[in-house]
Each structure stands twice: as structure tokens, then as C-alpha cells.
Design an enzyme around this catalytic site. Structure first.
Site, PDB file in Angstrom:
ATOM      1  N   LEU A  98      44.025  37.236  19.919  1.00 51.42           N
ATOM      2  CA  LEU A  98      43.237  36.919  21.117  1.00 51.42           C
ATOM      3  C   LEU A  98      42.620  38.167  21.748  1.00 51.42           C
ATOM      4  O   LEU A  98      43.292  39.190  21.886  1.00 51.42           O
ATOM      5  CB  LEU A  98      44.169  36.253  22.146  1.00 51.42           C
ATOM      6  CG  LEU A  98      43.558  35.957  23.511  1.00 51.42           C
ATOM      7  CD1 LEU A  98      42.742  34.669  23.458  1.00 51.42           C
ATOM      8  CD2 LEU A  98      44.645  35.834  24.577  1.00 51.42           C
ATOM      9  N   ASP A 118      42.117  31.281  40.783  1.00 53.14           N
ATOM     10  CA  ASP A 118      41.976  31.202  42.244  1.00 53.14           C
ATOM     11  C   ASP A 118      43.197  30.530  42.878  1.00 53.14           C
ATOM     12  O   ASP A 118      43.831  29.677  42.259  1.00 53.14           O
ATOM     13  CB  ASP A 118      40.696  30.420  42.587  1.00 53.14           C
ATOM     14  CG  ASP A 118      40.227  30.689  44.009  1.00 53.14           C
ATOM     15  OD1 ASP A 118      40.729  31.638  44.642  1.00 53.14           O
ATOM     16  OD2 ASP A 118      39.345  29.939  44.476  1.00 53.14           O
ATOM     17  N   HIS A 171      49.514  37.396  45.023  1.00 53.46           N
ATOM     18  CA  HIS A 171      48.820  38.147  43.966  1.00 53.46           C
ATOM     19  C   HIS A 171      49.801  38.635  42.908  1.00 53.46           C
ATOM     20  O   HIS A 171      49.483  38.685  41.729  1.00 53.46           O
ATOM     21  CB  HIS A 171      48.046  39.332  44.558  1.00 53.46           C
ATOM     22  CG  HIS A 171      46.879  38.910  45.398  1.00 53.46           C
ATOM     23  ND1 HIS A 171      45.967  37.959  44.973  1.00 53.46           N
ATOM     24  CD2 HIS A 171      46.460  39.294  46.635  1.00 53.46           C
ATOM     25  CE1 HIS A 171      45.040  37.784  45.917  1.00 53.46           C
ATOM     26  NE2 HIS A 171      45.320  38.577  46.928  1.00 53.46           N
TER      27      HIS A 171
HETATM   28  C1  IPE Z   1      36.657  34.239  42.767  1.00 61.47           C
HETATM   29  O1  IPE Z   1      37.542  33.822  43.748  1.00 61.47           O
HETATM   30  C2  IPE Z   1      37.044  35.610  42.282  1.00 61.47           C
HETATM   31  C3  IPE Z   1      38.283  35.717  41.520  1.00 61.47           C
HETATM   32  C4  IPE Z   1      39.054  34.722  41.164  1.00 61.47           C
HETATM   33  C5  IPE Z   1      38.641  37.052  41.131  1.00 61.47           C
HETATM   34  P1  IPE Z   1      37.241  34.024  45.309  1.00 61.47           P
HETATM   35  O2  IPE Z   1      38.422  33.493  46.024  1.00 61.47           O
HETATM   36  O3  IPE Z   1      36.874  35.440  45.562  1.00 61.47           O
HETATM   37  O4  IPE Z   1      35.960  33.121  45.522  1.00 61.47           O
HETATM   38  P2  IPE Z   1      35.394  32.385  46.825  1.00 61.47           P
HETATM   39  O5  IPE Z   1      35.268  33.424  47.895  1.00 61.47           O
HETATM   40  O6  IPE Z   1      36.383  31.339  47.203  1.00 61.47           O
HETATM   41  O7  IPE Z   1      34.092  31.800  46.403  1.00 61.47           O
HETATM   42  C1  IPE Z   2      42.454  34.667  43.573  1.00 63.04           C
HETATM   43  O1  IPE Z   2      43.198  34.200  44.636  1.00 63.04           O
HETATM   44  C2  IPE Z   2      42.629  36.132  43.332  1.00 63.04           C
HETATM   45  C3  IPE Z   2      41.483  36.958  43.721  1.00 63.04           C
HETATM   46  C4  IPE Z   2      40.360  36.530  44.178  1.00 63.04           C
HETATM   47  C5  IPE Z   2      41.646  38.375  43.574  1.00 63.04           C
HETATM   48  P1  IPE Z   2      42.686  34.289  46.140  1.00 63.04           P
HETATM   49  O2  IPE Z   2      43.171  35.569  46.734  1.00 63.04           O
HETATM   50  O3  IPE Z   2      41.233  34.098  46.214  1.00 63.04           O
HETATM   51  O4  IPE Z   2      43.469  33.083  46.796  1.00 63.04           O
HETATM   52  P2  IPE Z   2      42.916  32.066  47.889  1.00 63.04           P
HETATM   53  O5  IPE Z   2      41.646  31.490  47.353  1.00 63.04           O
HETATM   54  O6  IPE Z   2      42.692  32.857  49.139  1.00 63.04           O
HETATM   55  O7  IPE Z   2      43.995  31.053  48.022  1.00 63.04           O
HETATM   56 MG    MG Z   3      40.075  32.472  46.460  1.00 64.69          MG
END
Ligand code: IPE
Ligand code: IPE
Ligand code: MG
Length: 254
Positions: free
Chosen positions: A139, A28, A45
Site C-alpha cells: 500500500l 473528520d 487528535h
Molecule cells: C477537513 O476537515 C480537513 C481534514 C480532515 C484534515 P475540516 O474539519 O478542517 O473541514 P471543515 O472546516 O469542517 O470544512
Molecule cells: C479532523 O477532525 C482533524 C483535522 C481537521 C486536523 P476535526 O478537528 O476537524 O474534528 P471536528 O470536525 O472539529 O469534530
Molecule cells: Mg472537522
């Protein structure tokens, strides 16, 4: 759990390091990482994707057996269309770039999620990577793509109900083991449940990840945003895990 014994000091004192066999990471913070640099979320990303390779190689070197990475949740479809489109392109770029290196390092790609609902090119890139690495014995790099824990449980329930209706099993046959065998993680057999779940970016929630499988997982939260997460950070999490006292509801005999 594997137990590694290492010599700590010259006086032969032994240090026991307990290594998690299955580590799962909620990757995240890509969006915030990009925003801090006044760049688009997509830029974050891309950096996040590149970091997957670094952390997979580190986990492999450390002797982790399964690394499950949460790449896209069933709720992430609700993001703006251009972000979703980019996230669907990422696995194609990732596998095009890194499959040779995964093969070199004996890493096997697997996945959990609603793979059939992915755009065709994304689905195919994933399936090709699985096929190209299927004989590797190191792995297991397990991607959770279009994965949702609740959907997984609902689908397992539907499948079990159908087996009862078709007379293949009786209601009395339904137990935890049978339920587990109907989850997407059944291919991981005795390693289906993560020993350690790491979430980056400072958020402390499960966000619909591995709901059944996390019943007795240890949790580790890192403030680092995913693109900044390093092999040393992973080692730190494993060291913290090694000091946890997992009791599984029982008590420790002294
Ligand atoms: C969880 O992260 C999903 C992934 C890392 C793929 P999100 O960014 O989607 O989760 P929330 O919305 O903060 O709970
Ligand atoms: C995690 O990073 C990747 C996915 C959920 C696909 P985020 O896109 O959720 O990044 P934040 O949480 O908005 O910083
Ligand atoms: Mg996120």
C-alpha cells in the site's frame, strides 16, 4: 479498478467485487469525539492518529493500492495556536511509533501538500518516513499534510506558465494530461485520481480536498467520528463502492 472474483455459494455462483485502487479519506470528527467525552480537542487528535495505523493496515490487507489521508488542510492553520502546534507534533509521534510496523507490512509512505512550509521537525519526520519505506511495494500511504486543492491548482498553473515563458512548452501543449502531470499527485501516475472518497463525521463537503482529482470519484459519507472508524466500516464503504455504477459520462451498454 481491480476486479476480484469470489465464490459466493456452494452452487458456484460468482460474486464480482470491484475494489477501488485509490481510496481517499477525509478524517473528520476528532474534536467532536473528544468533546463528547468532555476532553480537550487534542485528546481527540491523539486517538485519531492511532486510528490511522488501524485503517492503513486494514486497507493494505484488503488490497487497496493507494490510501490518501487528509491530515491537515491549508485552512487548518486558522485554528487556535495550541491545537495547530499539537497537530504539527502528531506526524512526529505517528512515524516514531509506527514506521517499524509500516515496514513490516510493506507499506510505503508518500505525501502531498506544502511540505516545505511545515515546522522543520515535522518536515524531517515525514521525509525520514518516506526514506525508510521507499523500497516497500505494498500500500502507498499518502498523507495530505498542509494540503489544499486550490493551492495545488494555482501552483500547477504557475509552474506551467513558467515552462511556457522559458520556451520549454507551447501554450498549445497545455492539455489535461500536462496539467495533471504538474499536480502534486503526479507521482501516483495512473492512480492519481481517487476511485472512492470517504468522509467521516457526517459532514458532506469536500473542504478543498483533491478538487481536480475528484472529478469522477465516488463519495461515501459515514456518520462515525474518525477515532471510532473501524476496519469493518472501511469494508462497508468498499462494499458500497462495489455496487456503484461508474459511467464517466457515458452510458452502460446492456
Ligand atoms: C477537513 O476537515 C480537513 C481534514 C480532515 C484534515 P475540516 O474539519 O478542517 O473541514 P471543515 O472546516 O469542517 O470544512
Ligand atoms: C479532523 O477532525 C482533524 C483535522 C481537521 C486536523 P476535526 O478537528 O476537524 O474534528 P471536528 O470536525 O472539529 O469534530
Ligand atoms: Mg472537522
Amino acid at each position: 479498478m481491480a476486479i476480484l472474483k469470489m465464490t459466493k455459494t456452494k452452487n458456484e455462483k460468482k460474486l464480482e467485487v470491484i475494489l477501488p485502487e485509490h481510496v481517499a479519506i477525509i478524517m473528520d470528527g476528532n474534536g467532536r469525539w473528544a468533546k463528547r467525552q468532555h476532553k480537550s480537542r487534542i485528546f481527540g487528535h491523539k486517538a485519531g492518529m492511532q486510528n490511522v495505523e488501524t485503517i492503513a493496515l486494514a486497507a493494505n490487507n484488503l488490497g487497496v493500492k493507494v490510501l490518501t489521508l487528509f491530515a491537515f488542510s491549508t485552512e487548518n492553520w486558522g485554528r487556535p495556536q495550541d491545537e495547530v502546534n499539537y497537530l504539527m507534533k502528531l506526524p512526529i509521534d505517528f512515524f516514531n511509533t509506527f514506521v517499524p510496523e509500516l515496514i513490516e507490512n510493506n507499506i510505503k509512505v508518500e505525501g502531498i501538500g506544502e511540505i516545505d512550509d511545515l515546522p522543520e521537525k515535522t518536515r524531517q519526520a515525514f521525509l525520514n518516513a518516506v526514506e525508510d519505506t521507499k523500497d516497500n511495494t505494498g500500500l502507498i500511504l499518502n498523507f495530505a499534510i498542509n494540503y489544499g486543492g486550490r493551492t495545488e491548482i494555482v501552483d500547477a498553473t504557475k509552474s506551467i506558465v513558467n515552462q511556457v515563458l522559458q520556451g520549454k512548452i507551447k501554450t498549445e501543449d497545455i492539455d489535461e494530461k500536462l496539467f495533471q502531470n504538474n499536480l502534486l499527485t503526479n507521482t501516483l501516475a495512473e492512480k492519481a485520481n481517487p476511485d472512492l472518497i470517504i468522509r467521516t463525521s457526517g459532514e458532506q463537503r469536500i473542504s478543498n480536498f483533491l478538487l481536480w482529482q475528484s472529478a469522477y470519484s465516488e463519495f461515501y459519507f459515514s456518520p462515525k467520528l474518525w477515532p471510532d472508524y473501524t476496519a469493518e466500516d472501511l469494508e462497508e464503504a468498499l462494499a458500497a463502492y462495489s455496487n456503484r455504477d461508474r459511467r464517466f459520462g457515458k452510458i452502460r451498454e446492456s
